[in-house]
Design an enzyme around this catalytic site. Sequence first.
Site, PDB file in Angstrom:
ATOM      1  N   HIS A  45     -11.501   7.012   5.178  1.00 53.47           N
ATOM      2  CA  HIS A  45     -10.861   8.206   5.721  1.00 53.47           C
ATOM      3  C   HIS A  45     -11.810   9.400   5.609  1.00 53.47           C
ATOM      4  CE1 HIS A  45      -6.818   6.242   4.568  1.00 53.47           C
ATOM      5  NE2 HIS A  45      -6.804   6.355   5.888  1.00 53.47           N
ATOM      6  N   ASP A  71       0.809  -1.227   0.000  1.00 50.19           N
ATOM      7  CA  ASP A  71       0.000   0.000   0.000  1.00 50.19           C
ATOM      8  C   ASP A  71       0.839   1.272   0.000  1.00 50.19           C
ATOM      9  OD1 ASP A  71      -2.721  -0.970   0.074  1.00 50.19           O
ATOM     10  OD2 ASP A  71      -2.332  -1.676   2.104  1.00 50.19           O
ATOM     11  N   CYS A 103      -4.905  10.140  -2.423  1.00 48.26           N
ATOM     12  CA  CYS A 103      -4.049   9.181  -1.712  1.00 48.26           C
ATOM     13  C   CYS A 103      -2.670   9.048  -2.318  1.00 48.26           C
ATOM     14  CB  CYS A 103      -4.678   7.790  -1.708  1.00 48.26           C
ATOM     15  SG  CYS A 103      -6.360   7.707  -1.082  1.00 48.26           S
ATOM     16  N   GLU A 161       0.009   9.724   0.722  1.00 41.44           N
ATOM     17  CA  GLU A 161      -0.654  10.768   1.501  1.00 41.44           C
ATOM     18  C   GLU A 161      -0.829  10.380   2.966  1.00 41.44           C
ATOM     19  OE1 GLU A 161      -4.390  13.648   0.732  1.00 41.44           O
ATOM     20  OE2 GLU A 161      -4.947  11.542   0.971  1.00 41.44           O
ATOM     21  N   ARG A 215       1.460  -1.186   7.718  1.00 43.49           N
ATOM     22  CA  ARG A 215       1.955  -0.010   6.993  1.00 43.49           C
ATOM     23  C   ARG A 215       2.992   0.785   7.788  1.00 43.49           C
ATOM     24  NH1 ARG A 215      -2.207   3.463   3.690  1.00 43.49           N
ATOM     25  NH2 ARG A 215      -0.182   4.028   2.798  1.00 43.49           N
ATOM     26  N   ARG A 254      -8.311   4.384  11.418  1.00 43.75           N
ATOM     27  CA  ARG A 254      -6.884   4.588  11.145  1.00 43.75           C
ATOM     28  C   ARG A 254      -6.264   5.721  11.973  1.00 43.75           C
ATOM     29  NH1 ARG A 254      -5.669   2.212   6.085  1.00 43.75           N
ATOM     30  NH2 ARG A 254      -7.098   0.456   5.805  1.00 43.75           N
TER      31      ARG A 254
END
Length: 255
Positions: free
Chosen positions: A163, A63, A250, A68, A88, A133
């Site tokens: 998001h 990913d 993103c 971003e 991540r 997140r």
Amino acid sequence: MPKMFTHAIVRKPGDDFAHGITTSNLGPPHYELMMKQYEDYIKTLRSLGLELIVLNSLPDYPDSYFVEDTAVVTPDVAIITNPGVEDRKGEEDTIERALATYRKTVRIRAPGNVDGGDVLMVGPHFFIGISERTNREGATQLGCILEEYGYIWTTILVEAGLHLKSSVNYIGKNRLLITERFAGRDEFKQYDKIIVDKTEEYAANTLLINNSLITPKGFPNTIKKLESRGFDIIELDVSEVRKMDGGLTCMSLRF
């Protein structure tokens, strides 16, 4: 007048990008088509006057082309995030090195988590989404850093979408492109809102670059609404990014 960007950081998708996190149920993504769409994306950014810092794909981080999420860049400081998904964590290290040439950098620390996709900058005001997140500890750390540089901030609960910027984006001149579910929120009552249809909610993730608005291809009702407001619109096909829960904002860090 919207802020004029001069640079952007992007990262090439790896050939393992299809192994990334997704909930879309839109079918398997295709690498060759993804790379064509990525090349169209970076070509568009360059055409709008941006100097690009192109990073190589990051092994074991499928990913990581969603750059971003790894930083929040202001005119004064770059805040390196602590991504909200364990797999991540680590992506932000290479982003910090790239940004250090252009900005002072500071970091969000555990137990705080922040994804940049939850952070919406509207002039001096930052909206920070509390989501799966981004947690309150991370939002508070981010807000306190922003305050040091004269910014103000508000948290907002993200009850739908991955998001905050999956549902609302600033498009200049006190205007928001926003979904119906977010349009009635008190936090946004002072803005002129262009509301996307329920069938076109993905189109809310749009990207304003130097007076041009990049929008995802395939959402005609949203295009009509934007054209009626006089926007200079560039449509890009991001079908493979969408399959991986991503969008136009993103894939770059603009500053």
